[in-house]
Design a protein around this motif. Structure first.
Motif, PDB file in Angstrom:
ATOM      1  N   GLU A  80      -6.415   0.799  -1.518  1.00 37.47           N
ATOM      2  CA  GLU A  80      -7.113   1.371  -0.370  1.00 37.47           C
ATOM      3  C   GLU A  80      -8.425   1.961  -0.869  1.00 37.47           C
ATOM      4  OE1 GLU A  80      -4.363   3.031   2.959  1.00 37.47           O
ATOM      5  OE2 GLU A  80      -3.522   3.724   1.070  1.00 37.47           O
ATOM      6  N   PHE A  81      -9.515   1.659  -0.168  1.00 37.42           N
ATOM      7  CA  PHE A  81     -10.838   2.054  -0.628  1.00 37.42           C
ATOM      8  C   PHE A  81     -11.413   3.174   0.230  1.00 37.42           C
ATOM      9  CE2 PHE A  81     -10.378  -2.575  -1.417  1.00 37.42           C
ATOM     10  CZ  PHE A  81     -10.316  -2.527  -2.804  1.00 37.42           C
ATOM     11  N   SER A  82     -11.978   4.173  -0.434  1.00 41.07           N
ATOM     12  CA  SER A  82     -12.646   5.264   0.268  1.00 41.07           C
ATOM     13  C   SER A  82     -14.117   5.352  -0.135  1.00 41.07           C
ATOM     14  CB  SER A  82     -11.946   6.595  -0.036  1.00 41.07           C
ATOM     15  OG  SER A  82     -11.979   6.871  -1.430  1.00 41.07           O
ATOM     16  N   THR A  83     -14.560   4.432  -0.984  1.00 45.56           N
ATOM     17  CA  THR A  83     -15.962   4.386  -1.404  1.00 45.56           C
ATOM     18  C   THR A  83     -16.570   3.040  -1.030  1.00 45.56           C
ATOM     19  OG1 THR A  83     -15.308   3.587  -3.605  1.00 45.56           O
ATOM     20  CG2 THR A  83     -15.563   5.960  -3.343  1.00 45.56           C
ATOM     21  N   THR A  84     -17.870   2.988  -0.955  1.00 43.51           N
ATOM     22  CA  THR A  84     -18.543   1.768  -0.500  1.00 43.51           C
ATOM     23  C   THR A  84     -18.495   0.641  -1.523  1.00 43.51           C
ATOM     24  OG1 THR A  84     -20.649   2.676  -1.310  1.00 43.51           O
ATOM     25  CG2 THR A  84     -20.096   3.032   1.019  1.00 43.51           C
ATOM     26  N   ASP A  85     -18.398   0.979  -2.810  1.00 47.86           N
ATOM     27  CA  ASP A  85     -18.415  -0.082  -3.821  1.00 47.86           C
ATOM     28  C   ASP A  85     -17.103  -0.865  -3.871  1.00 47.86           C
ATOM     29  OD1 ASP A  85     -16.690   1.722  -5.126  1.00 47.86           O
ATOM     30  OD2 ASP A  85     -18.325   2.541  -6.318  1.00 47.86           O
ATOM     31  N   GLN A  86     -15.978  -0.214  -3.461  1.00 50.37           N
ATOM     32  CA  GLN A  86     -14.673  -0.875  -3.423  1.00 50.37           C
ATOM     33  C   GLN A  86     -14.323  -1.551  -4.757  1.00 50.37           C
ATOM     34  OE1 GLN A  86     -14.169  -3.380   0.022  1.00 50.37           O
ATOM     35  NE2 GLN A  86     -14.602  -1.732   1.450  1.00 50.37           N
ATOM     36  N   LEU A  92      -7.290   8.597  -0.327  1.00 52.27           N
ATOM     37  CA  LEU A  92      -7.529  10.036  -0.211  1.00 52.27           C
ATOM     38  C   LEU A  92      -6.267  10.800   0.155  1.00 52.27           C
ATOM     39  CD1 LEU A  92     -10.956  10.005   1.669  1.00 52.27           C
ATOM     40  CD2 LEU A  92     -10.530  10.251  -0.787  1.00 52.27           C
ATOM     41  N   ASP A  93      -5.274  10.083   0.646  1.00 54.66           N
ATOM     42  CA  ASP A  93      -4.018  10.714   1.043  1.00 54.66           C
ATOM     43  C   ASP A  93      -2.927   9.648   1.067  1.00 54.66           C
ATOM     44  OD1 ASP A  93      -2.185  12.580   1.873  1.00 54.66           O
ATOM     45  OD2 ASP A  93      -3.227  13.135   3.723  1.00 54.66           O
ATOM     46  N   TYR A  97       0.502   2.491   2.877  1.00 59.32           N
ATOM     47  CA  TYR A  97       0.397   1.676   1.663  1.00 59.32           C
ATOM     48  C   TYR A  97       0.258   2.513   0.395  1.00 59.32           C
ATOM     49  CZ  TYR A  97      -0.634  -1.856   5.207  1.00 59.32           C
ATOM     50  OH  TYR A  97      -0.572  -2.681   6.308  1.00 59.32           O
ATOM     51  N   THR A  98       0.230   3.815   0.524  1.00 62.41           N
ATOM     52  CA  THR A  98       0.138   4.716  -0.624  1.00 62.41           C
ATOM     53  C   THR A  98       1.223   5.769  -0.489  1.00 62.41           C
ATOM     54  OG1 THR A  98      -2.256   4.393  -0.852  1.00 62.41           O
ATOM     55  CG2 THR A  98      -1.317   6.355  -1.876  1.00 62.41           C
TER      56      THR A  98
END
Length: 344
Positions: A80-86, A92-93, A97-98
């Motif tokens: 799961e991505f929380s930044t633009t670069d992925q 984040l939580d 899936y996490t």
């Protein structure tokens, strides 16, 4: 005409007697249910004697998140991505899936670890495997179950109807729904129970390099937690790693942190099988304050009280019958001059 009017009056009288009878029966049933059927109150369930769980020690955690990666791998969950670069997995939580994540407490300059003022600390977030889980109590189709021996709170996707009652019921906010899927499921930690047959245990504890996450019987973990609390801060002690209740010895020597004198999960919410230690106040690191009594025991007691002896259904029936009776207008209740006009 007079005969028809008499028949109508007879029918109206019959309806009134029927309605009065319904109210009387409902009232009698309510009284009988109240007098003869005691409220079926229950106490908070306790952990099974052989309950399995985890001990997380925030003073030993270095924030490497190896446990997060291992959990993803063990449960075949996507990143799961929380930044633009992925470029890498950055949840984040917890989510569908996490199932496990390490969160960070920050204060001021963050100069020292495990300091509430100008320091930082880590806290692991995952399913607590409550002794009396609300998710199990709230689930209408037994998709959430608690194993009577291990105490593991398990999820059955085949039985789930997607109501998400478990999501709302959990005081820790753990069960999460996969909203991005048309056949979404609930995601949560199940202590890697699917790996036991191969001789493995919880992946997060298997890979933790410092033993910050420790696996084993909850009774053993609780004893270990209390042993650490009794030690003097700064003293040298032995810290086990991996599986406390079995497996090879992976212990090492380390210095004792300055713990808060409380084992989180020992009594909270009736007790949990995942226990936690911290040098920072538990509420500050994201663990909610909870009473020793579970919500499941309270809600089920209320339900059993209301529905014991069909008390609530009969009460509702009586109320509906009373309202219906008040709103039914009968011809023989019409003014006298109108009845005379109809009879002429």
């Amino acid at each position: 005409m007079a005969t028809e009017l008499a028949d109508k009056r007879t029918d109206d009288n019959s309806r009134r007697h029927f309605l009065k009878g319904c109210v009387g029966v409902a009232g009698a049933a309510v009284v009988a249910g109240t007098v003869n059927t005691p409220a079926s109150a229950r106490d908070t369930y306790e952990r099974p004697p052989e309950a399995l769980g985890l001990l997380y020690d925030g003073t030993l955690c270095i924030g490497c998140k190896a446990c997060v990666a291992a959990c993803k791998r063990a449960n075949d969950n996507p990143p799961e991505f929380s930044t633009t670069d992925q470029l890498w997995d950055t949840p984040l939580d917890t989510s569908g899936y996490t199932f496990n994540i390490i969160k960070m407490y920050r204060s001021g300059t963050m100069a020292s670890k495990d300091d509430e003022t100008n320091g930082y600390a880590f806290m692991k977030t995952s399913c607590m495997h409550c002794a009396d889980p609300s998710c199990v109590s709230a689930c209408p189709v037994t998709a959430m179950t608690k194993d009577p021996k291990t105490g593991i709170v398990a999820y059955d996707a085949e039985a789930c109807v997607g109501c998400r009652y478990c999501v709302v019921a959990c005081p820790f906010g753990i069960p999460k729904y996969q909203y991005d899927s048309p056949t979404g499921k609930i995601g949560k930690c199940e202590l890697c129970r699917h790996r036991y047959k191969d001789g493995h245990y919880s992946a997060c504890a298997e890979v933790c390099p410092t033993g910050a996450t420790l696996y084993g019987r909850t009774s053993d973990l609780l004893s270990e937690a209390k042993r650490r609390l009794a030690l003097a801060p700064g003293s040298l002690t032995t810290y086990p790693r991996g599986n406390l209740s079995g497996g090879p010895d992976q212990s090492y020597q380390g210095y004792v942190g300055k713990y808060k004198q409380h084992v989180y999960g020992e009594t909270e919410y009736g007790g949990t099988q995942v226990l936690k230690l911290s040098a920072v106040d538990f509420e500050k690191v994201g663990m909610p304050y909870l009473p020793p009594k579970s919500s499941a025991s309270t809600s089920e007691t209320i339900q059993h009280t209301l529905y014991g002896g069909l008390l609530m259904p009969f009460a509702v029936l009586g109320a509906m019958t009373y309202v219906a009776k008040r709103n039914v207008h009968h011809e023989d209740d019409a003014p006298t001059d109108e009845r005379r006009k109809e009879g002429s």
